[in-house]
Design a protein around this motif. Structure first.
Motif, PDB file in Angstrom:
ATOM      1  N   ALA A  21      24.453 -40.959 -35.741  1.00  0.00           N
ATOM      2  CA  ALA A  21      23.855 -40.632 -34.654  1.00  0.00           C
ATOM      3  C   ALA A  21      24.031 -42.079 -33.896  1.00  0.00           C
ATOM      4  CB  ALA A  21      22.303 -41.154 -35.434  1.00  0.00           C
ATOM      5  N   THR A  61      22.786 -36.225 -30.938  1.00  0.00           N
ATOM      6  CA  THR A  61      21.379 -36.626 -30.717  1.00  0.00           C
ATOM      7  C   THR A  61      21.218 -36.051 -29.225  1.00  0.00           C
ATOM      8  OG1 THR A  61      22.952 -38.967 -30.136  1.00  0.00           O
ATOM      9  CG2 THR A  61      22.182 -38.719 -31.842  1.00  0.00           C
ATOM     10  N   HIS A  89      16.673 -38.151 -34.859  1.00  0.00           N
ATOM     11  CA  HIS A  89      16.694 -39.120 -33.527  1.00  0.00           C
ATOM     12  C   HIS A  89      16.468 -38.723 -32.142  1.00  0.00           C
ATOM     13  CE1 HIS A  89      19.488 -42.583 -32.645  1.00  0.00           C
ATOM     14  NE2 HIS A  89      19.262 -41.709 -31.295  1.00  0.00           N
TER      15      HIS A  89
END
Length: 290
Positions: A21, A61, A89
């Protein structure tokens, strides 16, 4: 991810974990100008037709998701990925940006089943198609999901970005080139579609290719602070794949470069650059003949 699709979302901390991420967020931050440029190309191709519904395949992301939502202010986005961690996320980032009401996430492995999606105006697939076992099948799904006249943007890369000078001053000139060559040999077996010409794939799926553009990105010093962290994240990912494939001398120098605190760390170097080559295909589902 634990699946074959979108394996670029794996990390040393687990599929879709915090390391990946962070890497994807840094990629979006450092290369934001490239993302904005592609979004502008897409807007030019819409010909003034409103874009209401966007599909981001292998969204990670949300770099593509949020770039397109900024460019198409009346649109909503459907973000698809196989990693629940990355989707979590993305949802948090959407709340931070104040666009949570415009984003819907869908967890799906595109090698297993195509999600029930249709009436999409625009599809974004960035560095995801080459991870699929059967990308032609996925592209047929994209074609079905798109409305007639809708657009698809495919972006693919030639490999991981490059950061280091050939002469490192550490006794291992050409280190990064050797690392990339070693990984390229491995990827030829595990990711046979990496570097493919996606034009024929798009045509077979029924699309009309509007444009194909190679893009060279070359960022020179002074670079933003995030570039050092981006280099560290990419080189750490590279290092994780090189165990047993390179000599200890090269790996020891690579360890010095990715260290947080050492004097040779990429976090402290002032000679880094960011160099990468990508190709963008913009394609359209043909409109219905009148």
């Amino acid at each position: 991810m634990a699946h074959r699709s979108h394996r670029h979302h794996h990390s040393a901390s687990g599929p879709g974990g915090p390391d990946m991420a962070a890497l994807l967020d840094l990629d979006a931050d450092v290369l934001h100008a490239h993302l904005s440029e592609v979004a502008t190309w897409l807007a030019d191709l819409t010909g003034g037709v409103p874009v209401r519904r966007i599909l981001d395949l292998g969204c990670g992301t949300g770099a593509g998701t949020f770039t397109l939502l900024r460019r198409f202010e009346d649109a909503e986005a459907i973000a698809v990925d196989a990693s629940p961690q990355l989707l979590h996320h993305l949802r948090g980032r959407a709340r931070e940006l104040g666009v949570a009401d415009r984003v819907r996430t869908v967890e799906a492995d595109l090698d297993a089943a195509w999600p029930a999606l249709d009436d999409v105006d625009l599809v974004w697939a960035s560095a995801s198609l080459h991870h699929l076992a059967d990308p032609d099948r996925a592209l047929r799904g994209v074609f079905t999901a798109l409305r007639p006249g809708g657009l698809l943007a495919v972006t693919e890369l030639d490999g991981l970005p490059r950061f280091l000078p050939d002469e490192l001053g550490l006794g291992r000139p050409g280190l990064e080139a050797r690392c990339r060559a070693t990984l390229a040999h491995r990827h030829a077996e595990t990711l046979p579609q990496l570097g493919a010409d996606w034009g024929p794939h798009l045509s077979r799926a029924g699309f009309t290719v509007e444009t194909e553009r190679p893009v060279t990105i070359a960022l020179e010093p002074p670079l933003p602070e995030s570039a050092g962290r981006y280099a560290q994240a990419v080189l750490r990912r590279m290092r994780a794949g090189l165990d047993g494939l390179m000599g200890t001398d090269d790996l020891s120098v690579l360890d010095l470069l990715i260290d947080n605190d050492g004097p040779e760390s990429v976090l402290r170097r002032d000679d880094l650059t960011v160099r990468t080559e990508r190709t963008v295909w913009l394609a359209r589902r043909p409109p219905v003949a009148i």
